[in-house]
Write an enzyme that holds these catalytic residues in place. Structure first.
Site, PDB file in Angstrom:
ATOM      1  CB  CYS A  35      -0.933   0.014   1.216  1.00 46.74           C
ATOM      2  SG  CYS A  35      -2.017  -1.418   1.330  1.00 46.74           S
ATOM      3  CG  HIS A  97      -1.256   3.164   4.478  1.00 50.85           C
ATOM      4  ND1 HIS A  97      -1.544   1.873   4.147  1.00 50.85           N
ATOM      5  CD2 HIS A  97      -0.359   3.086   5.484  1.00 50.85           C
ATOM      6  CE1 HIS A  97      -0.869   1.036   4.898  1.00 50.85           C
ATOM      7  NE2 HIS A  97      -0.139   1.753   5.724  1.00 50.85           N
TER       8      HIS A  97
END
Length: 526
Positions: A35, A97
């Site tokens: 990610c 993130h």
């Protein structure tokens, strides 16, 4: 990829409609298979190693701690910042993130609002099984198991020291017993104060700089995020806007509304996919109701492939990557980096068009710069390419000749697009070792390693991705001359594609050696 049999796939009418009304990219690629670095590349149009959003340590391949220091550097220009300077209203709903703070927990130096987003509602970090009290924790799971074992061993020490006193064998000073017990307690507290409260520390919901839920109540989060996305569209429908909806879906834990549980024929993962499809439908419906569809470029994609190690019994919780080998965290294998690519813009792009050229998530940055009338930064390398000429049919081939696939800080794989014939070659210099051997994933560690537990290939594994997308048939030692040439050619990506092979033959015309062919390299190259 769609299954040929309608019974073999989840029901996704809204995503299917988006694909039918738009342009589909069949070789759309993430710049990383996990990610954090993948999203950094998407936002900046640059390989994540350029911005420092990679790590040589497998424990830190994705940002994990909300209280830690680190994130997307302030001097990076994101697509949101670029369009914000062009007068666009910019919003991020969902998962960020890319870090939060630097020197203190409240400075929020890496916050989305400091990277060009005018509005943020979502999770500053990623979604983990730790965010659900009923689920088995996943954050650094194997490290935690070792810490529990170490705690147990240290706890036995004062007990063993106490035994001689109780049995009357000899006397052990009480100060030594108390000290050993204190060491065991301090050791336990030192690590459990972090790992034992991950749900409290990490799993939070924010609106701009304000924490609105801590810990996040996962059962309602999908509906809340959908409402925020629809409200953003309604708020800025009369102005140019960029809305980045970053779903928490098809990612473990599979947080799914009760009305969708049991809805699919494919367990909880299928339920989660169908709920995401419903949310996509609601967003598209809002664009239609406000008569924005013809003036809105919609892009649908993912930041990496499915996570094969996420299992609950026989049920796959992390998805399935079809014919593509490998998955999330597995460096350059197609299953970890080949992602959906759909672009819809009814008045500009041809409906139903399919493009088989290699494209990258890094291309979104220069594409939006072109669409929004911005100017690309001249003080740094931009690795992405403007996709609009390809999407509109003004050019036949992607501008990418080489694409590099890193695992953390390590270069594992290189892809070469031989433009004169459309062939895509792929060389693997390093591949992760699967556990158990031949299983196709790293079930023993839950995430494949980038170094150490890997295999180095000399000559490299070489595939013709154009004809073998499953990477099941590497060119063999019968093609040793070509492999030697390819190794040098891939290592120096600055070389032109047209030059002589070791056999003295031009490589302008395409050829394809049958796996295991007994013919000589000269015959194959000719």
């Amino acid at each position: 990829t769609k299954a040929s049999n309608e019974e073999d796939r989840s029901s996704t009418p809204h995503i299917d409609r988006l694909a039918n009304e738009g342009v589909r990219l069949t070789q759309h690629l993430a710049a990383a298979s996990v990610c954090t670095p993948s999203r950094a590349a998407f936002l900046t149009g640059r390989y994540p190693i350029r911005s420092g959003m990679v790590s040589s340590n497998s424990l830190n391949r994705g940002l994990t701690w909300l209280g830690g220091s680190g994130g997307l550097p302030a001097n990076e220009t994101t697509l949101a910042k670029l369009l914000q300077h062009r007068g666009y209203r910019t919003g991020l709903i969902g998962k960020w993130h890319q870090g939060l703070s630097c020197a203190s927990r409240d400075d929020h130096c890496h916050h989305p609002l400091n990277h060009g987003f005018g509005y943020f509602y979502g999770m500053p970090f990623g979604l983990l099984s730790d965010c659900q009290a009923s689920k088995t924790p996943e954050l650094h799971r194997w490290l935690r198991i070792r810490l529990w074992i170490s705690t147990l061993v240290l706890s036995l020490v004062p007990v063993l020291l106490l035994l001689p006193n109780l049995a009357g064998w000899f006397s052990v000073p009480w100060s030594v017993i108390v000290l050993s017990a204190l060491v065991a307690v301090l050791f336990f507290v030192s690590w459990y104060s972090s790992y034992g409260f991950v749900r409290r520390w990490n799993c939070i919901l924010m609106r701009n700089h304000e924490i609105v839920q801590q810990p996040m109540r996962e059962e309602r989060v999908s509906l809340l995020m959908l409402k925020e996305a629809l409200a953003f569209i309604d708020r800025y429908k009369r102005e140019p806007f960029l809305l980045f909806v970053s779903f928490l879906h098809v990612h473990t834990p599979l947080v799914t509304k009760e009305k969708f549980v049991g809805h699919s024929k494919f367990g909880l993962y299928g339920d989660n996919v169908e709920e995401m499809d419903w949310m996509v439908g609601k967003i598209l419906e809002a664009l239609e109701q406000e008569r924005l569809s013809n003036r809105t470029l919609v892009h649908f994609t993912s930041d990496n492939g499915g996570r094969l190690e996420a299992l609950e019994g026989a049920a796959r919780l992390g998805g399935w990557n079809g014919v593509y080998k490998g998955g999330r965290g597995m460096a350059g294998w197609e299953g970890g980096i080949r992602v959906p690519g759909i672009f819809r813009w009814p008045t500009v792009l041809q409906a139903g068009k399919v493009i088989d050229e290699p494209t990258s998530l890094m291309d979104i940055f220069p594409t939006l710069s072109y669409v929004g009338g911005g100017i690309l930064p001249h003080d740094r390398v931009i690795d992405g390419r403007n996709l609009m000429p390809l999407l509109e049919g003004r050019v036949a081939h992607s501008d990418h000749e080489f694409l590099f696939h890193y695992c953390g800080t390590y270069l594992h794989t290189v892809r070469w697009h031989q433009k004169d014939c459309g062939t895509v070659w792929k060389a693997h210099y390093v591949t992760p070792n699967f556990h158990p051997e031949g299983s196709g994933a790293c079930y023993g560690s839950a995430l494949c390693s980038c170094s150490g537990d890997v295999t180095h290939h000399e000559p490299p594994l070489l595939f013709d991705i154009s004809r073998d997308p499953s990477e099941s048939q590497p060119l063999t030692s019968d093609n040793e001359a070509f492999l030697s040439w390819a190794a040098g050619h891939f290592r120096d990506a600055s070389l032109p594609t047209r030059h002589l092979s070791p056999e003295g033959l031009p490589l302008g015309s395409c050829w394809y050696p049958a796996p295991g062919s007994p013919t000589s390299p000269r015959a194959l190259l000719s």
